[in-house]
Design a protein around this motif. Structure first.
Motif, PDB file in Angstrom:
ATOM      1  N   HIS A  38     -64.110  -3.181   4.900  1.00  0.00           N
ATOM      2  CA  HIS A  38     -64.966  -2.861   6.047  1.00  0.00           C
ATOM      3  C   HIS A  38     -65.794  -4.091   6.386  1.00  0.00           C
ATOM      4  CE1 HIS A  38     -67.435  -0.721   8.853  1.00  0.00           C
ATOM      5  NE2 HIS A  38     -68.538  -0.869   8.131  1.00  0.00           N
ATOM      6  N   GLY A  39     -65.755  -4.511   7.645  1.00  0.00           N
ATOM      7  CA  GLY A  39     -66.543  -5.656   8.069  1.00  0.00           C
ATOM      8  C   GLY A  39     -66.197  -6.941   7.364  1.00  0.00           C
ATOM      9  N   LYS A  41     -58.070  -6.522   7.034  1.00  0.00           N
ATOM     10  CA  LYS A  41     -56.909  -6.275   6.158  1.00  0.00           C
ATOM     11  C   LYS A  41     -55.798  -7.295   6.405  1.00  0.00           C
ATOM     12  CE  LYS A  41     -55.943  -2.285   7.867  1.00  0.00           C
ATOM     13  NZ  LYS A  41     -56.797  -2.398   9.070  1.00  0.00           N
ATOM     14  N   ALA A  85     -61.146  -4.586  10.213  1.00  0.00           N
ATOM     15  CA  ALA A  85     -61.801  -4.634   8.907  1.00  0.00           C
ATOM     16  C   ALA A  85     -61.487  -5.920   8.153  1.00  0.00           C
ATOM     17  CB  ALA A  85     -61.402  -3.420   8.062  1.00  0.00           C
ATOM     18  N   GLY A  94     -58.367   0.154   5.719  1.00  0.00           N
ATOM     19  CA  GLY A  94     -59.591   0.010   6.496  1.00  0.00           C
ATOM     20  C   GLY A  94     -59.267   0.170   7.972  1.00  0.00           C
ATOM     21  N   HIS A 127     -54.031   1.376   7.905  1.00  0.00           N
ATOM     22  CA  HIS A 127     -55.310   1.956   8.324  1.00  0.00           C
ATOM     23  C   HIS A 127     -55.388   3.434   7.973  1.00  0.00           C
ATOM     24  CE1 HIS A 127     -52.710   2.782  11.951  1.00  0.00           C
ATOM     25  NE2 HIS A 127     -53.246   3.960  11.751  1.00  0.00           N
ATOM     26  N   TYR A 159     -68.350   4.376   3.637  1.00  0.00           N
ATOM     27  CA  TYR A 159     -67.221   4.080   4.518  1.00  0.00           C
ATOM     28  C   TYR A 159     -65.932   4.679   3.966  1.00  0.00           C
ATOM     29  CZ  TYR A 159     -63.939   1.578   7.443  1.00  0.00           C
ATOM     30  OH  TYR A 159     -62.931   1.271   8.321  1.00  0.00           O
TER      31      TYR A 159
END
Length: 559
Positions: free
Chosen positions: A229-230, A48, A46, A42, A213, A249
């Motif tokens: 994501h998010g 991670k 994000a 991500g 990433h 995404y």
């Protein structure tokens, strides 16, 4: 949720983390089995790394965590700190992005790896050192016997990362978590470390969570991928099925890894890594920056009182040129001499032989007023902009800093006007001038660094690994910005990078450097399409590719 025998080795169930009342992770659930490699991918922010740290409860202060983390059926979220200390290192090994932050600069390598053993097992010093030696050998650190007595600063980046891996595997944990372990490494070293991690997981039947990433990197070694994501996991699928991704995404990450940035400066209609057509080369202006037969040497430590070691020749008879409106890439692995050459071309170091010319004038030998005048025509953007910013200065003062080296700097009103214009050129707002660097993301800080480089209207800008620390989506945005600025302002770029995909996406010509020499040069399409030198071929082969025709992927369980 209860995980017992026969189930996954690690099961994360509805893991949520809040900091200061703000939810950062939102009900993250994932599983990984023994011998399986799971990729956690991500963009920056994000969640991670926070997920990885949440597994071992190494969260920031004042973080509130809910949910369960089962390892072999035991809930780590319910353990005391004393119990967790027994799990970390023994049952779960961790490898971080920057090994120097995990290594004690005052301890030799052997003692640091052996310390992990002695913290968890009541063994003699000799036995701990023997286990350290074996772990370093398993991590493929060349000359492991001699490395036991060496210090972190005496090792290369790849060697330090191997030491960090040795510390993580010395007690044969069933689970290894590697958080961005190859981001700062060149293509060859990155490929070696990824291969090492895959082989360790295969040989030891060890579960591996690889955080990154970059989909192109993570697809090389993983069996499954979880996309974040998010603060949420938005999609999980087998690595071989990435082309069937459904979430928007995931598709955006896939497009960034596959196609790269738009070649705005080339006037291209399509997106792609393809360089300009070699059959129709672009026409550039006169040379604005030239290196002519540069030699740069550094003294070595004396072998004895009476024996002086010969100097290290980091740059050996190198010639290079950058023309007006042209983007030139300089690639090579760590230790090839790229940084030494760049420092010499920026007149930060003087060469032992040869000369650097800027706008037709001698630059490497210039001094006093002449040197100050010439410096206005060349600027540099470094890998970590935050490290070059005074955190107590506002953005306006940071961007205006080059003005204060001028003989007649502009007045306050003109300075503010120029800073506002520079911010708008890089896609930021004029109002951002009143903010502090800490208030911006990594990509925004790099835009501020670019604005500072533009403020004196230079003829050429050098970029030293300027996008290597950015996630693929932000990296694509920054490269698009640079291409657009080059076209509009007729700028020349010298782009120094170990990432061949980045250079391939932006450079008109490329130089390949190896052991202090230029071993190949030419139009980007020619060098990457039909490399002639064996070293160039090895660099291209080691670079993660995520082509339109599918993945170059070998699953961890492959024979």
């Amino acid at each position: 949720m209860s995980v017992g025998a026969g189930g996954p080795l690690l099961a994360v169930d509805a893991l949520s983390v809040s900091i200061g009342g703000t939810r950062i992770l939102n009900r993250v659930s994932l599983e990984v089995s023994s011998g399986e490699i799971l990729g956690l991918v991500g963009a920056s922010g994000a969640g991670k790394s926070l997920t990885a740290l949440g597994v071992v409860r190494l969260l920031p202060p004042h973080a509130a965590m809910t949910g369960s983390v089962y390892l072999r059926g035991n809930d780590l979220a319910a353990m005391s700190e004393a119990q967790l200390r027994g799990v970390r290192g023994c049952d779960i090994g961790i490898v971080f992005q920057e090994p120097m932050t995990a290594l004690n600069p005052l301890m030799c390598i052997g003692d640091q790896v052996a310390e992990t053993v002695r913290l968890h097992r009541p063994v003699r010093t000799a036995e701990a050192r023997a286990m350290a030696r074996q772990a370093l050998d398993s991590a493929a650190l060349r000359g492991a016997e001699g490395a036991l007595e060496r210090y972190p600063h005496e090792l290369s980046g790849g060697q330090r990362q191997r030491v960090a891996i040795a510390m993580a595997i010395v007690l044969s944990p069933p689970l290894l978590i590697a958080d961005e372990p190859t981001t700062a490494l060149d293509a060859v070293t990155q490929a070696e470390v990824l291969s090492l991690l895959r082989e360790l997981a295969r040989a030891r039947h060890m579960a591996l969570i690889l955080v990154s990433h970059d989909l192109a990197v993570i697809s090389q070694v993983t069996d499954r991928i979880a996309v974040m994501h998010g603060g949420e996991i938005v999609e999980q699928l087998a690595t071989a099925d990435l082309h069937q991704a459904r979430h928007p995404y995931t598709k955006a990450l896939l497009a960034a890894a596959t196609l790269g940035p738009k070649r705005v400066a080339r006037g291209a209609e399509a997106e792609g890594f393809a360089a300009p057509d070699a059959a129709a080369p672009r026409i550039f202006g006169t040379a604005v920056l030239e290196a002519r037969s540069i030699v740069r040497e550094y003294p070595r430590r004396r072998r004895s009182l009476l024996r002086r070691a010969p100097p290290l020749r980091a740059v050996d008879e190198v010639s290079l040129s950058v023309h007006s409106g042209e983007t030139v890439g300089l690639v090579g692995e760590s230790g090839s001499g790229k940084s030494s050459l760049l420092r010499t071309m920026l007149a930060l170091e003087r060469p032992q032989a040869g000369e650097v010319r800027l706008l037709g004038e001698a630059f490497s030998s210039a001094a006093g007023a002449t040197l100050r005048r010439l410096r206005r025509s060349i600027q540099v953007v470094l890998q970590d902009p935050y490290g070059t910013f005074d955190p107590l200065w506002r953005v306006e003062r940071l961007i205006a800093e080059p003005f204060f080296s001028l003989d007649a700097p502009p007045g306050a009103a003109e300075r503010r006007s120029k800073v506002a214009a520079a911010l708008e050129q890089v896609g930021l707002a004029a109002a951002d001038a009143e903010r502090y660097p800490r208030e911006f993301s990594g990509g925004q800080r790099q835009r501020i660094a670019i604005a500072r480089a533009l403020i004196t209207n230079p003829a050429v800008i050098a970029f030293d690994e300027a996008v290597s620390g950015l996630d693929v989506l932000v990296r694509a945005q920054i490269l698009e910005l640079l291409a657009e600025l080059a076209q509009r302002l007729k700028l020349a770029y010298l782009f120094v990078s170990h990432d061949l995909n980045v250079v391939r996406s932006i450079a008109d010509r490329v130089y390949v450097m190896y052991r202090g020499r230029i071993v190949e040069e030419g139009p980007t399409a020619t060098v990457f399409g039909s490399p002639q030198h064996a070293y160039t071929k090895s660099l291209i082969a080691a670079t993660p590719q995520f082509g339109l025709d599918g993945l170059r992927h070998e699953p961890a369980g492959a024979a």
